[in-house]
Design a protein around this motif. Structure first.
Motif, PDB file in Angstrom:
ATOM      1  N   ASP A  20       0.835  -1.208   0.000  1.00 49.60           N
ATOM      2  CA  ASP A  20       0.000   0.000   0.000  1.00 49.60           C
ATOM      3  C   ASP A  20       0.867   1.255   0.000  1.00 49.60           C
ATOM      4  N   LEU A  21       1.926   1.256   0.789  1.00 51.84           N
ATOM      5  CA  LEU A  21       2.836   2.395   0.841  1.00 51.84           C
ATOM      6  C   LEU A  21       3.501   2.602  -0.517  1.00 51.84           C
ATOM      7  N   ASN A  22       3.906   1.532  -1.172  1.00 56.09           N
ATOM      8  CA  ASN A  22       4.515   1.619  -2.490  1.00 56.09           C
ATOM      9  C   ASN A  22       3.505   2.183  -3.508  1.00 56.09           C
ATOM     10  N   ASP A  23       2.265   1.714  -3.434  1.00 54.30           N
ATOM     11  CA  ASP A  23       1.218   2.231  -4.331  1.00 54.30           C
ATOM     12  C   ASP A  23       1.001   3.722  -4.099  1.00 54.30           C
ATOM     13  N   LEU A  24       0.993   4.124  -2.841  1.00 52.11           N
ATOM     14  CA  LEU A  24       0.828   5.546  -2.517  1.00 52.11           C
ATOM     15  C   LEU A  24       1.992   6.377  -3.054  1.00 52.11           C
ATOM     16  N   ARG A  25       3.198   5.865  -2.955  1.00 49.29           N
ATOM     17  CA  ARG A  25       4.359   6.582  -3.494  1.00 49.29           C
ATOM     18  C   ARG A  25       4.255   6.733  -5.011  1.00 49.29           C
ATOM     19  N   VAL A  30       2.858  10.245  -9.755  1.00 51.96           N
ATOM     20  CA  VAL A  30       1.975  10.576 -10.872  1.00 51.96           C
ATOM     21  C   VAL A  30       1.355  11.952 -10.665  1.00 51.96           C
ATOM     22  N   VAL A  31       0.911  12.236  -9.444  1.00 53.70           N
ATOM     23  CA  VAL A  31       0.310  13.543  -9.143  1.00 53.70           C
ATOM     24  C   VAL A  31       1.347  14.651  -9.308  1.00 53.70           C
ATOM     25  N   ARG A  32       2.556  14.444  -8.832  1.00 53.22           N
ATOM     26  CA  ARG A  32       3.618  15.450  -8.988  1.00 53.22           C
ATOM     27  C   ARG A  32       3.881  15.729 -10.471  1.00 53.22           C
ATOM     28  N   ASP A  33       4.005  14.659 -11.265  1.00 55.34           N
ATOM     29  CA  ASP A  33       4.235  14.828 -12.700  1.00 55.34           C
ATOM     30  C   ASP A  33       3.085  15.596 -13.347  1.00 55.34           C
ATOM     31  N   PHE A  34       1.867  15.280 -12.949  1.00 55.29           N
ATOM     32  CA  PHE A  34       0.693  15.968 -13.493  1.00 55.29           C
ATOM     33  C   PHE A  34       0.752  17.463 -13.179  1.00 55.29           C
ATOM     34  N   TYR A  35       1.058  17.818 -11.944  1.00 56.84           N
ATOM     35  CA  TYR A  35       1.134  19.230 -11.575  1.00 56.84           C
ATOM     36  C   TYR A  35       2.294  19.945 -12.258  1.00 56.84           C
ATOM     37  N   LYS A  36       3.395  19.251 -12.479  1.00 52.63           N
ATOM     38  CA  LYS A  36       4.505  19.850 -13.223  1.00 52.63           C
ATOM     39  C   LYS A  36       4.078  20.130 -14.664  1.00 52.63           C
ATOM     40  N   ASP A  37       3.343  19.192 -15.271  1.00 47.46           N
ATOM     41  CA  ASP A  37       2.837  19.404 -16.629  1.00 47.46           C
ATOM     42  C   ASP A  37       1.883  20.593 -16.675  1.00 47.46           C
TER      43      ASP A  37
END
Length: 140
Positions: A20-25, A30-37
């Motif tokens: 679960d922790l790995n999935d959250l990471r 993915v969220v960080r990449d999305f916000y950078k885009d």
């Protein structure tokens, strides 16, 4: 053998929590990449708007002004080498044409500057009169 089973359950829970922790990471990445885009696209959009405001819009405004004068030249004026129209009357006719056709009106100085560069025939301003054209009558 009973004591071994609770350890297995704990190990299983730990593995599940680690997964679960790995999935959250991964989700966070993915969220960080999305916000950078999004941030990059926003910067590009701002740059595009600045270019539009600085370069494209003035060119389009100039083109619209020229188009207004050209349409006025074609629709309202008649070439007549012997005709004369007072500069103020010519500009007033242009203003009326623009209002009637939903076009923006430019200042008289700008109108006269562009108008004197028209051709077939080339208009000339002589002592407060435009020579070479007359205004089209209602019958024409």
């Amino acid at each position: 053998m009973e004591p071994a089973k609770p350890v297995t359950d704990k190990e299983h829970k730990i593995k599940d929590l680690e997964q679960d922790l790995n999935d959250l990471r991964q989700g966070l990445t993915v969220v960080r990449d999305f916000y950078k885009d999004i941030e990059s696209a926003t910067k590009e959009q701002h740059a595009s708007l600045e270019i539009d405001e600085a370069i494209v819009k003035p060119l389009m405004d100039d083109e619209l002004e020229f188009e207004s004068i050209w349409s006025f030249h074609e629709e309202v004026l008649v070439a007549d080498t012997m005709a004369q129209v007072p500069c103020t009357a010519m500009y007033e006719a242009f203003v009326e044409f623009c209002i009637k056709n939903g076009r923006s009106v430019m200042p008289q100085e700008a109108f006269e500057f562009v108008f004197e560069h028209m051709e077939n025939p080339k208009p000339a301003c002589d002592r407060g009169n435009w020579v070479g054209y007359r205004l089209r009558t209602a019958n024409e």
